[in-house]
Design a protein around this motif. Structure first.
Motif, PDB file in Angstrom:
ATOM      1  N   ARG A  54       0.869  -1.186   0.000  1.00  0.00           N
ATOM      2  CA  ARG A  54       0.000   0.000   0.000  1.00  0.00           C
ATOM      3  C   ARG A  54       0.902   1.230   0.000  1.00  0.00           C
ATOM      4  NH1 ARG A  54      -1.870   2.134   5.177  1.00  0.00           N
ATOM      5  NH2 ARG A  54      -3.486   3.719   4.913  1.00  0.00           N
ATOM      6  N   LEU A  55       0.770   2.040  -1.038  1.00  0.00           N
ATOM      7  CA  LEU A  55       1.563   3.260  -1.173  1.00  0.00           C
ATOM      8  C   LEU A  55       0.692   4.420  -0.712  1.00  0.00           C
ATOM      9  CD1 LEU A  55       4.038   4.856  -2.129  1.00  0.00           C
ATOM     10  CD2 LEU A  55       3.106   4.755  -4.461  1.00  0.00           C
ATOM     11  N   CYS A  56       1.009   4.953   0.461  1.00  0.00           N
ATOM     12  CA  CYS A  56       0.097   5.872   1.134  1.00  0.00           C
ATOM     13  C   CYS A  56       0.723   7.245   1.353  1.00  0.00           C
ATOM     14  CB  CYS A  56      -0.327   5.278   2.480  1.00  0.00           C
ATOM     15  SG  CYS A  56      -1.519   6.298   3.378  1.00  0.00           S
ATOM     16  N   PRO A  57       0.261   8.266   0.630  1.00  0.00           N
ATOM     17  CA  PRO A  57       0.674   9.630   0.960  1.00  0.00           C
ATOM     18  C   PRO A  57      -0.100  10.116   2.181  1.00  0.00           C
ATOM     19  CG  PRO A  57      -0.821   9.655  -0.915  1.00  0.00           C
ATOM     20  CD  PRO A  57      -0.611   8.213  -0.552  1.00  0.00           C
ATOM     21  N   SER A  58       0.613  10.645   3.152  1.00  0.00           N
ATOM     22  CA  SER A  58      -0.022  11.124   4.379  1.00  0.00           C
ATOM     23  C   SER A  58       0.688  12.394   4.830  1.00  0.00           C
ATOM     24  CB  SER A  58       0.055  10.050   5.473  1.00  0.00           C
ATOM     25  OG  SER A  58       1.410   9.757   5.777  1.00  0.00           O
ATOM     26  N   LYS A  59       0.115  13.056   5.807  1.00  0.00           N
ATOM     27  CA  LYS A  59       0.709  14.300   6.310  1.00  0.00           C
ATOM     28  C   LYS A  59       2.110  14.021   6.847  1.00  0.00           C
ATOM     29  CE  LYS A  59      -0.314  18.222   9.356  1.00  0.00           C
ATOM     30  NZ  LYS A  59       0.968  18.253  10.068  1.00  0.00           N
ATOM     31  N   ASP A  60       3.086  14.647   6.228  1.00  0.00           N
ATOM     32  CA  ASP A  60       4.495  14.485   6.611  1.00  0.00           C
ATOM     33  C   ASP A  60       4.963  13.032   6.555  1.00  0.00           C
ATOM     34  OD1 ASP A  60       4.687  17.259   7.149  1.00  0.00           O
ATOM     35  OD2 ASP A  60       3.871  16.955   9.160  1.00  0.00           O
ATOM     36  N   GLY A  61       4.247  12.192   5.817  1.00  0.00           N
ATOM     37  CA  GLY A  61       4.636  10.792   5.702  1.00  0.00           C
ATOM     38  C   GLY A  61       4.414   9.985   6.966  1.00  0.00           C
ATOM     39  N   LEU A  78       0.933  15.834  -0.724  1.00  0.00           N
ATOM     40  CA  LEU A  78       0.975  17.228  -1.154  1.00  0.00           C
ATOM     41  C   LEU A  78       0.372  18.114  -0.067  1.00  0.00           C
ATOM     42  CD1 LEU A  78      -0.177  16.728  -4.851  1.00  0.00           C
ATOM     43  CD2 LEU A  78       2.127  17.344  -4.082  1.00  0.00           C
ATOM     44  N   THR A  79       0.958  19.251   0.136  1.00  0.00           N
ATOM     45  CA  THR A  79       0.476  20.147   1.185  1.00  0.00           C
ATOM     46  C   THR A  79      -0.820  20.821   0.750  1.00  0.00           C
ATOM     47  OG1 THR A  79       1.663  22.070   0.331  1.00  0.00           O
ATOM     48  CG2 THR A  79       2.861  20.612   1.858  1.00  0.00           C
ATOM     49  N   PRO A  80      -1.614  21.287   1.706  1.00  0.00           N
ATOM     50  CA  PRO A  80      -2.831  22.029   1.346  1.00  0.00           C
ATOM     51  C   PRO A  80      -2.535  23.230   0.450  1.00  0.00           C
ATOM     52  CG  PRO A  80      -2.886  21.423   3.669  1.00  0.00           C
ATOM     53  CD  PRO A  80      -1.520  21.054   3.167  1.00  0.00           C
ATOM     54  N   ALA A  81      -1.394  23.870   0.666  1.00  0.00           N
ATOM     55  CA  ALA A  81      -1.047  25.037  -0.155  1.00  0.00           C
ATOM     56  C   ALA A  81      -0.835  24.639  -1.612  1.00  0.00           C
ATOM     57  CB  ALA A  81       0.204  25.711   0.400  1.00  0.00           C
ATOM     58  N   PRO A  95      -0.182  10.390  -8.696  1.00  0.00           N
ATOM     59  CA  PRO A  95       1.117  10.463  -9.379  1.00  0.00           C
ATOM     60  C   PRO A  95       2.220  11.011  -8.483  1.00  0.00           C
ATOM     61  CG  PRO A  95      -0.378  12.153 -10.215  1.00  0.00           C
ATOM     62  CD  PRO A  95      -1.195  11.229  -9.361  1.00  0.00           C
ATOM     63  N   HIS A  96       1.854  11.898  -7.559  1.00  0.00           N
ATOM     64  CA  HIS A  96       2.857  12.429  -6.629  1.00  0.00           C
ATOM     65  C   HIS A  96       3.458  11.314  -5.779  1.00  0.00           C
ATOM     66  CE1 HIS A  96       4.676  14.724  -3.363  1.00  0.00           C
ATOM     67  NE2 HIS A  96       3.915  14.051  -2.517  1.00  0.00           N
ATOM     68  N   SER A  97       2.617  10.420  -5.254  1.00  0.00           N
ATOM     69  CA  SER A  97       3.134   9.351  -4.391  1.00  0.00           C
ATOM     70  C   SER A  97       3.981   8.363  -5.183  1.00  0.00           C
ATOM     71  CB  SER A  97       1.984   8.629  -3.682  1.00  0.00           C
ATOM     72  OG  SER A  97       1.130   7.975  -4.601  1.00  0.00           O
ATOM     73  N   VAL A  98       3.586   8.084  -6.427  1.00  0.00           N
ATOM     74  CA  VAL A  98       4.393   7.183  -7.258  1.00  0.00           C
ATOM     75  C   VAL A  98       5.745   7.836  -7.566  1.00  0.00           C
ATOM     76  CG1 VAL A  98       4.512   5.955  -9.460  1.00  0.00           C
ATOM     77  CG2 VAL A  98       2.342   6.062  -8.215  1.00  0.00           C
ATOM     78  N   MET A  99       5.732   9.148  -7.811  1.00  0.00           N
ATOM     79  CA  MET A  99       6.979   9.863  -8.057  1.00  0.00           C
ATOM     80  C   MET A  99       7.887   9.807  -6.829  1.00  0.00           C
ATOM     81  SD  MET A  99       8.382  11.661 -10.569  1.00  0.00           S
ATOM     82  CE  MET A  99       9.990  10.978 -10.234  1.00  0.00           C
ATOM     83  N   ARG A 191       6.374  12.700 -16.294  1.00  0.00           N
ATOM     84  CA  ARG A 191       5.451  13.390 -17.207  1.00  0.00           C
ATOM     85  C   ARG A 191       4.004  13.247 -16.726  1.00  0.00           C
ATOM     86  NH1 ARG A 191       7.312  12.899 -23.589  1.00  0.00           N
ATOM     87  NH2 ARG A 191       9.469  13.621 -23.275  1.00  0.00           N
ATOM     88  N   TRP A 192       3.653  12.081 -16.234  1.00  0.00           N
ATOM     89  CA  TRP A 192       2.300  11.872 -15.695  1.00  0.00           C
ATOM     90  C   TRP A 192       2.000  12.918 -14.619  1.00  0.00           C
ATOM     91  CZ3 TRP A 192       1.375   7.138 -11.985  1.00  0.00           C
ATOM     92  CH2 TRP A 192       0.065   7.160 -11.501  1.00  0.00           C
ATOM     93  N   LEU A 193       2.928  13.111 -13.704  1.00  0.00           N
ATOM     94  CA  LEU A 193       2.734  14.083 -12.632  1.00  0.00           C
ATOM     95  C   LEU A 193       2.694  15.511 -13.180  1.00  0.00           C
ATOM     96  CD1 LEU A 193       2.541  14.849  -9.645  1.00  0.00           C
ATOM     97  CD2 LEU A 193       5.049  14.752  -9.535  1.00  0.00           C
ATOM     98  N   ASN A 194       3.662  15.869 -13.998  1.00  0.00           N
ATOM     99  CA  ASN A 194       3.725  17.241 -14.508  1.00  0.00           C
ATOM    100  C   ASN A 194       2.538  17.563 -15.409  1.00  0.00           C
ATOM    101  OD1 ASN A 194       6.117  17.819 -13.160  1.00  0.00           O
ATOM    102  ND2 ASN A 194       7.405  17.097 -14.849  1.00  0.00           N
ATOM    103  N   TYR A 195       2.156  16.617 -16.254  1.00  0.00           N
ATOM    104  CA  TYR A 195       1.008  16.850 -17.130  1.00  0.00           C
ATOM    105  C   TYR A 195      -0.275  17.011 -16.312  1.00  0.00           C
ATOM    106  CZ  TYR A 195       3.881  15.436 -21.179  1.00  0.00           C
ATOM    107  OH  TYR A 195       4.847  15.343 -22.153  1.00  0.00           O
ATOM    108  N   SER A 196      -0.398  16.237 -15.243  1.00  0.00           N
ATOM    109  CA  SER A 196      -1.585  16.347 -14.390  1.00  0.00           C
ATOM    110  C   SER A 196      -1.659  17.727 -13.750  1.00  0.00           C
ATOM    111  CB  SER A 196      -1.561  15.259 -13.309  1.00  0.00           C
ATOM    112  OG  SER A 196      -1.601  13.964 -13.876  1.00  0.00           O
ATOM    113  N   TYR A 197      -0.521  18.225 -13.277  1.00  0.00           N
ATOM    114  CA  TYR A 197      -0.487  19.584 -12.732  1.00  0.00           C
ATOM    115  C   TYR A 197      -0.936  20.602 -13.783  1.00  0.00           C
ATOM    116  CZ  TYR A 197       2.189  18.394  -8.467  1.00  0.00           C
ATOM    117  OH  TYR A 197       2.594  17.907  -7.256  1.00  0.00           O
ATOM    118  N   GLU A 198      -0.378  20.488 -14.972  1.00  0.00           N
ATOM    119  CA  GLU A 198      -0.655  21.477 -16.015  1.00  0.00           C
ATOM    120  C   GLU A 198      -2.110  21.425 -16.476  1.00  0.00           C
ATOM    121  OE1 GLU A 198       2.294  21.173 -19.137  1.00  0.00           O
ATOM    122  OE2 GLU A 198       3.864  20.789 -17.664  1.00  0.00           O
TER     123      GLU A 198
END
Length: 442
Positions: A54-61, A78-81, A95-99, A191-198
């Motif tokens: 399980r790849l889990c992004p969480s607050k400060d990991g 990713l931060t709220p900001a 994509p952020h967590s995979v990156m 690219r997946w991450l950057n394209y998603s942002y854009e």
């Protein structure tokens, strides 16, 4: 993995379950992992289903406790900001967590298999899943809303102005369910991450594409721009609702049950309708703040086989968890459909007649008014109220006693009153938050 002489045809892959550390994702992940283990065991020692993380992004990991039940690695979410810049689109954490996984050599080393599967928390495996990918060709599911046309050319040019691909190169796939060579995923993830942002940062794509799938388009464009192709697997997953004409053996024809849609029935076994909550309702969205309870009531007689199968899948996983499944105040599959009380129903209810037209403080905030026809006036907008028959966990509300439901701002509450109707106590369905009310107008 070196070839195993006992399993010469084995092509192992590692399942990566992308899941945020929210209650909503936690309980789904536990159901998902239970059935992964079940199908892995059924497949025998030569199964391609080699390992699970399980790849889990969480607050400060930080850990969320579910790692006690599922092999998990945590990365900083990713931060709220940052999310605020992209419309608070939480799916960007995928994509952020995979990156982040690929950036960390220690995490990257955890996956020793040549192939990886990206899965989602609301996937339930119905049969063992072999490695459907091959050298240079990933395996994916085709989504009806992911077909590109000439009008999408400017969306592609926005993120890939160098012209690595055109709309004709795009395949109608997303990043899950997906089985792919690990090195190919590593190559395309930036690219997946950057394209998603854009795609989220510019308002133009959302005018041409449903905005909630823009991250999927980010993946599809990234893959096409790097020449990563996909084999479309017809039976990869199924997403049935109450109207689905599934056969008794449907679970033998598909690998994954994706319960992305609510399953809504009337108690007579007929579908309740579209875009509405059923008298019998099985919808993951009911459990955003609390785990679903054990012993969910089964679908009504006449429900389709897929509804019965999913009900059993949830129940069996929850029951297997035993005491480790958190206590919950959430309702089961009955009680979510809340019809505003009618004038004739008010006339038949002693409690409803007594509170109609009364005004109350809600936790000291003015004011809550029980208007006719089940219309509830609140400081947070209009809601609805009515009789709550046998609400879960409130035996004092059972007939001949009466309690009310009051629903507003997307939250459901059960309310009971003091004998003199001067005060009430409200418990929020799901997380059990208690609020007290005080009468200010008769």
């Amino acid at each position: 993995h070196k070839a195993d002489p006992k399993c010469p045809n084995r092509r192992p892959y590692h399942t990566l379950l992308t899941a945020q550390g929210t209650i909503y994702n936690q309980w789904q992940a536990r159901i998902m992992y239970f059935h992964w283990q079940k199908q892995r065991a059924a497949d025998g020692p030569c199964s391609d289903m080699a390992a699970f993380t399980r790849l889990c992004p969480s607050k400060d990991g930080e850990s969320d406790g579910v790692e006690k039940y599922i092999p998990t690695i945590f990365v900083a979410q990713l931060t709220p900001a940052v999310l605020a810049k992209y419309g608070h689109f939480g799916v960007l954490n995928r994509p952020h967590s995979v990156m982040e996984f690929f950036r960390n050599p220690e995490l990257r080393a955890r996956v020793t298999e040549e192939y990886v599967m990206l899965a989602e928390t609301d996937h339930v495996l119905m049969k063992p899943l072999p490695n459907l990918a091959s050298e240079g060709v990933a395996a994916a599911h085709a989504f009806g809303y992911m077909h590109a046309g000439p009008h999408h050319a400017k969306v592609i040019d926005l993120v890939n102005p160098q012209g690595d691909c055109t709309w004709r190169d795009l395949q109608p796939v997303g990043p899950s369910p997906l089985i792919i060579k690990l090195t190919d995923l590593e190559k395309l993830t930036p690219r997946w991450l950057n394209y998603s942002y854009e795609l989220r940062a510019d308002p133009m794509p959302a005018r041409l594409i449903q905005d909630w799938v823009l991250e999927m388009w980010g993946y599809s464009i990234a893959a096409a721009s790097l020449g990563v192709r996909h084999k479309i697997i017809d039976g990869f997953q199924i997403e049935p609702n109450a109207y689905a004409r599934t056969s008794d053996d449907f679970n033998k024809k598909y690998y994954i049950f994706h319960y992305t849609y609510g399953i809504e029935y009337r108690l007579d076994g007929q579908p309740q309708g579209f875009n509405t909550i059923g008298e019998w309702s099985m919808d993951k969205r009911h459990y955003g703040g609390a785990y679903p309870p054990p012993d969910l009531d089964p679908p009504p007689e006449g429900a389709n086989p897929s509804s019965r199968w999913l009900h059993n899948a949830w129940n069996s996983a929850i029951q297997a968890a035993g005491a480790t499944w958190p206590d919950t105040n959430a309702m089961g599959t009955i009680g979510w459909r809340r019809e505003s009380i009618s004038s004739s129903e008010i006339s038949r209810s002693k409690l409803a007649k007594a509170v109609r037209g009364t005004e109350w403080l809600w936790s000291g905030i003015k004011s809550l008014i029980f208007n006719d026809a089940g219309v509830l006036k609140t400081p947070w907008g209009e809601g609805k109220w009515g009789i709550a028959p046998k609400p879960k966990g409130l035996p004092w509300c059972a007939p001949p006693n009466e309690c009310l439901f009051v629903d507003f701002s997307g939250a459901a509450h059960h309310v009971w009153f003091d004998a003199d109707l001067s005060k009430f106590t409200s418990v929020r369905v799901g997380d059990g938050e208690i609020v007290n009310g005080t009468r200010i107008r008769h």
